[in-house]
Design a protein around this motif. Structure first.
Motif, PDB file in Angstrom:
ATOM      1  N   MET A 192     -71.695 -28.406 -37.765  1.00 24.31           N
ATOM      2  CA  MET A 192     -70.486 -27.952 -37.080  1.00 24.31           C
ATOM      3  C   MET A 192     -70.448 -26.357 -36.856  1.00 24.31           C
ATOM      4  SD  MET A 192     -66.108 -28.443 -38.122  1.00 24.31           S
ATOM      5  CE  MET A 192     -66.242 -30.126 -36.938  1.00 24.31           C
ATOM      6  N   VAL A 193     -70.929 -25.824 -37.791  1.00 22.03           N
ATOM      7  CA  VAL A 193     -71.053 -24.454 -37.951  1.00 22.03           C
ATOM      8  C   VAL A 193     -72.000 -24.007 -36.635  1.00 22.03           C
ATOM      9  CG1 VAL A 193     -71.718 -22.205 -38.942  1.00 22.03           C
ATOM     10  CG2 VAL A 193     -70.382 -23.779 -39.922  1.00 22.03           C
ATOM     11  N   LYS A 194     -72.995 -24.530 -36.230  1.00 23.83           N
ATOM     12  CA  LYS A 194     -73.872 -24.247 -35.167  1.00 23.83           C
ATOM     13  C   LYS A 194     -73.077 -24.457 -33.922  1.00 23.83           C
ATOM     14  CE  LYS A 194     -78.459 -25.375 -36.912  1.00 23.83           C
ATOM     15  NZ  LYS A 194     -79.784 -26.244 -37.044  1.00 23.83           N
ATOM     16  N   ASP A 195     -72.368 -25.578 -33.732  1.00 23.61           N
ATOM     17  CA  ASP A 195     -71.373 -25.764 -32.547  1.00 23.61           C
ATOM     18  C   ASP A 195     -70.399 -24.572 -32.446  1.00 23.61           C
ATOM     19  OD1 ASP A 195     -72.887 -27.841 -31.467  1.00 23.61           O
ATOM     20  OD2 ASP A 195     -71.379 -29.161 -32.404  1.00 23.61           O
ATOM     21  N   ILE A 196     -69.743 -24.231 -33.662  1.00 28.37           N
ATOM     22  CA  ILE A 196     -68.701 -23.326 -33.730  1.00 28.37           C
ATOM     23  C   ILE A 196     -69.292 -21.818 -33.053  1.00 28.37           C
ATOM     24  CG2 ILE A 196     -67.184 -21.659 -34.902  1.00 28.37           C
ATOM     25  CD1 ILE A 196     -66.920 -23.933 -36.779  1.00 28.37           C
ATOM     26  N   ILE A 197     -70.485 -21.450 -33.838  1.00 29.49           N
ATOM     27  CA  ILE A 197     -71.187 -20.089 -33.291  1.00 29.49           C
ATOM     28  C   ILE A 197     -71.637 -20.215 -31.772  1.00 29.49           C
ATOM     29  CG2 ILE A 197     -73.178 -18.753 -33.632  1.00 29.49           C
ATOM     30  CD1 ILE A 197     -71.144 -18.792 -35.870  1.00 29.49           C
ATOM     31  N   ASP A 198     -72.231 -21.569 -31.157  1.00 25.96           N
ATOM     32  CA  ASP A 198     -72.579 -21.665 -29.938  1.00 25.96           C
ATOM     33  C   ASP A 198     -71.552 -21.489 -29.009  1.00 25.96           C
ATOM     34  OD1 ASP A 198     -75.177 -21.806 -30.717  1.00 25.96           O
ATOM     35  OD2 ASP A 198     -75.199 -23.897 -30.803  1.00 25.96           O
ATOM     36  N   SER A 199     -70.312 -21.911 -29.401  1.00 30.26           N
ATOM     37  CA  SER A 199     -69.074 -21.782 -28.524  1.00 30.26           C
ATOM     38  C   SER A 199     -68.629 -20.374 -28.232  1.00 30.26           C
ATOM     39  CB  SER A 199     -67.790 -22.463 -29.445  1.00 30.26           C
ATOM     40  OG  SER A 199     -67.246 -21.383 -30.349  1.00 30.26           O
ATOM     41  N   LYS A 200     -68.880 -19.518 -28.804  1.00 35.26           N
ATOM     42  CA  LYS A 200     -68.664 -18.101 -28.843  1.00 35.26           C
ATOM     43  C   LYS A 200     -66.863 -17.889 -28.838  1.00 35.26           C
ATOM     44  CE  LYS A 200     -72.865 -16.704 -26.648  1.00 35.26           C
ATOM     45  NZ  LYS A 200     -73.446 -16.139 -27.775  1.00 35.26           N
ATOM     46  N   ILE A 201     -66.217 -18.934 -29.313  1.00 32.94           N
ATOM     47  CA  ILE A 201     -65.028 -18.758 -29.380  1.00 32.94           C
ATOM     48  C   ILE A 201     -64.395 -17.663 -30.139  1.00 32.94           C
ATOM     49  CG2 ILE A 201     -62.683 -20.087 -29.647  1.00 32.94           C
ATOM     50  CD1 ILE A 201     -64.098 -22.450 -28.471  1.00 32.94           C
ATOM     51  N   LEU A 202     -65.304 -17.755 -31.273  1.00 35.12           N
ATOM     52  CA  LEU A 202     -64.569 -16.931 -32.439  1.00 35.12           C
ATOM     53  C   LEU A 202     -65.581 -15.603 -32.167  1.00 35.12           C
ATOM     54  CD1 LEU A 202     -64.993 -19.035 -35.708  1.00 35.12           C
ATOM     55  CD2 LEU A 202     -63.058 -18.641 -34.305  1.00 35.12           C
ATOM     56  N   PRO A 203     -64.994 -14.414 -32.562  1.00 35.75           N
ATOM     57  CA  PRO A 203     -65.694 -13.098 -32.444  1.00 35.75           C
ATOM     58  C   PRO A 203     -66.783 -13.065 -33.578  1.00 35.75           C
ATOM     59  CG  PRO A 203     -63.367 -12.621 -32.650  1.00 35.75           C
ATOM     60  CD  PRO A 203     -63.436 -14.293 -33.096  1.00 35.75           C
ATOM     61  N   GLU A 204     -68.115 -12.628 -33.145  1.00 31.69           N
ATOM     62  CA  GLU A 204     -68.972 -12.408 -33.921  1.00 31.69           C
ATOM     63  C   GLU A 204     -68.596 -11.777 -34.913  1.00 31.69           C
ATOM     64  OE1 GLU A 204     -72.099 -12.831 -35.641  1.00 31.69           O
ATOM     65  OE2 GLU A 204     -72.149 -13.816 -33.580  1.00 31.69           O
ATOM     66  N   GLY A 205     -69.258 -12.440 -36.329  1.00 31.17           N
ATOM     67  CA  GLY A 205     -68.937 -12.070 -37.615  1.00 31.17           C
ATOM     68  C   GLY A 205     -67.485 -12.576 -38.061  1.00 31.17           C
ATOM     69  N   ALA A 206     -66.935 -13.317 -37.780  1.00 32.69           N
ATOM     70  CA  ALA A 206     -65.678 -13.812 -37.958  1.00 32.69           C
ATOM     71  C   ALA A 206     -66.020 -14.966 -39.038  1.00 32.69           C
ATOM     72  CB  ALA A 206     -64.766 -14.499 -36.916  1.00 32.69           C
ATOM     73  N   LEU A 207     -67.156 -15.691 -38.753  1.00 30.26           N
ATOM     74  CA  LEU A 207     -67.555 -16.838 -39.661  1.00 30.26           C
ATOM     75  C   LEU A 207     -69.029 -16.847 -39.832  1.00 30.26           C
ATOM     76  CD1 LEU A 207     -67.123 -19.567 -40.878  1.00 30.26           C
ATOM     77  CD2 LEU A 207     -67.445 -20.722 -38.896  1.00 30.26           C
ATOM     78  N   GLN A 208     -69.284 -17.020 -41.195  1.00 31.62           N
ATOM     79  CA  GLN A 208     -70.683 -16.977 -41.696  1.00 31.62           C
ATOM     80  C   GLN A 208     -70.959 -18.026 -42.779  1.00 31.62           C
ATOM     81  OE1 GLN A 208     -72.735 -12.996 -42.475  1.00 31.62           O
ATOM     82  NE2 GLN A 208     -70.507 -12.501 -42.603  1.00 31.62           N
ATOM     83  N   LEU A 209     -72.144 -18.687 -43.019  1.00 34.93           N
ATOM     84  CA  LEU A 209     -72.576 -19.747 -43.674  1.00 34.93           C
ATOM     85  C   LEU A 209     -73.603 -19.445 -44.680  1.00 34.93           C
ATOM     86  CD1 LEU A 209     -72.084 -22.781 -44.173  1.00 34.93           C
ATOM     87  CD2 LEU A 209     -73.939 -23.171 -42.383  1.00 34.93           C
ATOM     88  N   VAL A 210     -73.342 -19.891 -45.841  1.00 39.65           N
ATOM     89  CA  VAL A 210     -74.207 -19.806 -47.124  1.00 39.65           C
ATOM     90  C   VAL A 210     -74.301 -21.398 -47.472  1.00 39.65           C
ATOM     91  CG1 VAL A 210     -74.827 -19.313 -49.288  1.00 39.65           C
ATOM     92  CG2 VAL A 210     -73.629 -17.471 -47.892  1.00 39.65           C
ATOM     93  N   SER A 211     -75.444 -21.824 -47.281  1.00 38.88           N
ATOM     94  CA  SER A 211     -75.679 -23.246 -47.247  1.00 38.88           C
ATOM     95  C   SER A 211     -76.434 -23.878 -48.651  1.00 38.88           C
ATOM     96  CB  SER A 211     -76.625 -23.952 -46.240  1.00 38.88           C
ATOM     97  OG  SER A 211     -76.257 -23.568 -45.134  1.00 38.88           O
ATOM     98  N   GLY A 212     -76.886 -22.742 -49.584  1.00 41.35           N
ATOM     99  CA  GLY A 212     -77.481 -23.062 -50.779  1.00 41.35           C
ATOM    100  C   GLY A 212     -76.606 -22.953 -51.901  1.00 41.35           C
ATOM    101  N   PHE A 213     -77.370 -22.411 -53.055  1.00 42.37           N
ATOM    102  CA  PHE A 213     -76.518 -22.291 -54.164  1.00 42.37           C
ATOM    103  C   PHE A 213     -75.585 -21.032 -54.081  1.00 42.37           C
ATOM    104  CE2 PHE A 213     -80.142 -24.405 -57.110  1.00 42.37           C
ATOM    105  CZ  PHE A 213     -79.517 -25.537 -56.632  1.00 42.37           C
ATOM    106  N   GLY A 214     -76.021 -20.040 -53.364  1.00 44.15           N
ATOM    107  CA  GLY A 214     -75.091 -18.892 -53.193  1.00 44.15           C
ATOM    108  C   GLY A 214     -74.811 -18.179 -54.613  1.00 44.15           C
ATOM    109  N   ARG A 215     -75.839 -17.981 -55.154  1.00 44.40           N
ATOM    110  CA  ARG A 215     -76.002 -17.258 -56.595  1.00 44.40           C
ATOM    111  C   ARG A 215     -75.718 -15.648 -56.192  1.00 44.40           C
ATOM    112  NH1 ARG A 215     -80.075 -21.282 -59.356  1.00 44.40           N
ATOM    113  NH2 ARG A 215     -78.710 -22.728 -60.083  1.00 44.40           N
ATOM    114  N   GLY A 216     -74.746 -15.036 -56.825  1.00 44.93           N
ATOM    115  CA  GLY A 216     -74.595 -13.539 -56.427  1.00 44.93           C
ATOM    116  C   GLY A 216     -73.349 -13.393 -55.127  1.00 44.93           C
ATOM    117  N   ILE A 217     -73.097 -14.430 -54.639  1.00 45.69           N
ATOM    118  CA  ILE A 217     -72.087 -14.085 -53.588  1.00 45.69           C
ATOM    119  C   ILE A 217     -70.910 -13.302 -53.775  1.00 45.69           C
ATOM    120  CG2 ILE A 217     -70.942 -16.343 -53.457  1.00 45.69           C
ATOM    121  CD1 ILE A 217     -71.211 -16.641 -50.479  1.00 45.69           C
TER     122      ILE A 217
END
Length: 691
Positions: A192-217
């Protein structure tokens, strides 16, 4: 094999190595892997704050709302692709519908909240506070977007809903987000995030995705950031105690799995519609998402005389529930997310079985359709009976996060309430009863330990969204074990990402800051009547002082005859001794009507389309015959609205905005205010129609 990627700093990137293997919950086959090791989280947070946040903060609430609506429509068109991937998680079509379309529904719902906010990047909270004797110094509050980033750490059970219900809120507030779904199901979030980014409806930088453990986030968060977590209470408490959160006073919202209850009312005996509703709802909550919901029913509270009937009813419905591959016709319950979760649920069932009896289900012997139960992550529904829930208390402490629940008896409503409280804080409790007084007593006493209470009966059952469905315009969260946080909640959810700041100054200055006219501010007198101005031409503070109108006894008599309002104070012949009035008094609504006659420019067609309401109408002192009334009429606030179809020509769209006007009704005394109101009008824009 798929490699789930991360979307960071405007790029899709793979993490280092393989943090987690990903499995198909139905077949048990590995379908890929995921990692977020080696990501530069400090750079990602700064990117969101400076790139996405900068754009979002400049957008108005109306623009953000329309952005969310556009995104919801875009995703809804692509929902079939999400269903296909969701099946890998073990979800049935109904399970996926809750996750996918329920999540998109959150976007729609939060987008609609724009109507409750001004056409500004920030929110004006409440009303002005007078701070001086003569009114030249006042106070107010504004709420501005935090200049940080929201970090959402989500559980595995709702990889789409968990993301959308949270980002809908922070995006409406003007704050960017980094989403970290569970590594077990991040592959669905990624799609879904790929579709959201490709749509360009949100400003760049409005949404990011961390798919793994995210240790240190969260090692680099600042006081302007917000962290939210959904998952186990144990993990939530560990995160909440992170030194960085404490040092920077970072807002942390925890929504934890809880031991939710469903209570059968004392009069909902077998044979009543409420009894049947109860049995059906309990069974649904055990089997939907295979019990993997933070809101699932874990404790079933039943009047002691109805225990056997409830046990038989629920067991029969569970026995008719087909478990297996959701692609097979007739399957009503899928799998747990993976074999690891199977082991965890089994361990907790074995622990609970030490103090209570299994009356339905067998962890080793159950049928699965269309799949191998030893390879997939399947689990039998387990129904316990606890005959002494005040003594055998494991059920109030241990949660098996799967299709597991416990029936327990209560003697009276007070006992039911006490048993509910033993869960030490729940996201939701349901009481099924046809007795509204019983419902009231239960709700008032149990509310302190619940984030939400559903009262279910035959009158609302058909349209009820059910025990397990938090609604985007209502609070989702709960006290104690449930985490003590709040998600969503309509305007309250959005305000979680705004900073409330007190402002003080002269009413004219505060008017400019708030873009809401404050009493005592200097008006802008114009030779052009405000009703002759288009929406874009109007400015907050545009003001009209009308001519005076003499109020006569004949006016009062005529209004009484026309309206039928013959209250004694409006009649000449009344003996006013001992009343609040000296003589015949004018109707308040007469004064309001005369006010309209004074401020409305009715001689020619103008940009005002219609008047559609009055807010905050107050009459502050009596008006007697002989008084001269005039109006101070001021543009109070402008609110942009969406384009709507023209009924006469559906192909033509009317562009208009809402204008609020402050109506001050004044006489010619030293204390002139006799009434005050806010009226609302629809006003055309300059380019009022587009084809």
């Amino acid at each position: 094999m798929i490699q789930v990627k991360n979307y960071i700093c405007g790029q899709w990137v793979a993490g280092e190595g393989e943090e987690q293997k990903i499995y198909n919950a139905i077949t048990g086959d590995q379908i890929g892997s995921v990692s977020s090791a080696g990501l530069d989280y400090e750079a990602a947070l700064n990117y969101g704050r400076t790139v996405g946040g900068k754009v979002l903060r400049k957008m108005t609430f109306q623009e953000r709302g329309r952005m969310l609506k556009a995104l919801a429509l875009f995703l809804m068109e692509r929902k079939n692709a999400y269903y296909q991937v969701s099946a890998w998680t073990g979800a049935t079509k109904v399970d996926s519908w809750i996750d996918i379309e329920g999540g998109i529904g959150n976007l729609f719902a939060n987008a609609s909240l724009r109507r409750q906010f001004p056409d500004l990047p920030y929110y004006v909270d409440g009303t002005a506070a007078p701070l001086s004797k003569n009114g030249s110094f006042i106070g107010h509050h504004i709420m501005v977007p935090k200049q940080g980033i929201a970090i959402h750490i989500n559980a595995f059970n709702f990889p789409i809903w968990g993301m959308l219900e949270k980002i809908a809120v922070n995006l409406m507030a003007g704050v960017p987000a980094i989403v970290k779904p569970s590594e077990f199901t991040s592959y669905l979030t990624e799609v879904m995030v790929k579709d959201i980014i490709d749509s360009k409806i949100l400003p760049e930088g409005a949404l990011q995705l961390v798919s793994g453990f995210g240790r240190g986030i969260i090692d680099h968060v600042t006081s302007q950031d917000v962290v939210t977590f959904t998952g186990s209470a144990f993990t939530g408490r560990k995160l909440k105690a992170h030194p960085r959160l404490i040092e920077e006073s970072v807002p942390f919202n925890l929504e934890a799995d809880s031991l939710n209850a469903m209570v059968l009312g004392e009069k909902a005996a077998p044979g009543t519609e409420e009894f049947d509703i109860f049995v059906k709802e309990v069974t649904k909550e055990i089997t939907i998402k295979a019990g993997q919901k933070c809101t699932a029913v874990r404790r079933i509270l039943v009047p002691e005389d109805f225990i056997e009937d409830v046990q038989k009813g629920v067991s029969a419905r569970l026995a008719s529930t087909t478990i297996g591959d959701p692609k097979v016709e007739g399957v009503r319950m899928g799998a747990l997310i993976n074999r690891t979760q199977v082991d965890r649920v089994r361990a907790n069932v074995e622990l609970l079985a030490k103090s209570q009896q299994i009356v339905y289900g067998n962890m080793d012997q159950f049928d699965v359709v269309g799949a191998d139960k030893d390879k997939g992550a399947f689990f039998s529904p387990i129904l316990f009976l606890n005959d002494s829930p005040f003594d055998k208390q494991d059920v109030h402490h241990v949660e098996a996060f799967g299709p597991v629940s416990t029936i327990m008896p209560y003697k009276d409503l007070d006992e039911a309430i006490e048993l509910t409280k033993l869960g030490k804080g729940s996201l939701v409790t349901t009481i099924v009863t046809a007795d509204d007084k019983e419902a009231r007593e239960f709700v008032v006493e149990a509310a302190s330990v619940n984030g939400r209470i559903l009262v279910l009966n035959k009158d609302c059952a058909k349209e009820s969204t059910g025990h397990g469905s938090p609604m985007p315009l209502l609070t989702h969260g709960g006290p104690g074990r449930a985490g003590g946080g709040e998600e969503m909640g309509g305007k309250r959810g959005i305000m979680h990402y705004l900073q409330r700041t007190a402002i003080q100054g002269h009413p004219t200055t505060i008017t400019e800051i708030t873009q809401q006219f404050q009493q005592g501010a200097k008006g802008k007198i114009s030779s052009v009547h405000p009703f002759k101005k288009y929406y874009e031409e109007l400015e907050v503070g545009d003001q009209l002082i009308t001519e005076s109108r003499l109020i006569t006894a004949e006016d009062i008599d005529a209004f009484a005859a026309l309206s039928g309002d013959n209250f004694y104070a409006h009649k000449r012949e009344t003996n006013f001794t001992g009343t609040m009035f000296d003589e015949q008094v004018a109707h308040g609504y007469l004064i309001m009507s005369i006010s309209a006659g004074l401020f409305v420019d009715s001689y020619e067609i103008n940009p005002v389309l219609l008047n559609y309401g009055i807010d905050e109408l107050r009459f502050t002192k009596p008006v007697y015959a002989g008084a001269n009334i005039h109006i101070r009429f001021t543009c109070k606030e402008k609110i942009s609205t969406d384009v709507t179809p023209n009924e006469d020509d559906p192909k033509t769209l009317i562009q208009r905005g809402v204008v609020k006007w402050l109506v001050e009704m004044l006489d010619d005394t030293d204390e002139p205010l006799v009434g005050i109101a806010t009226i609302l009008t629809m006003v055309k824009r300059l380019d009022q129609s587009i084809n």
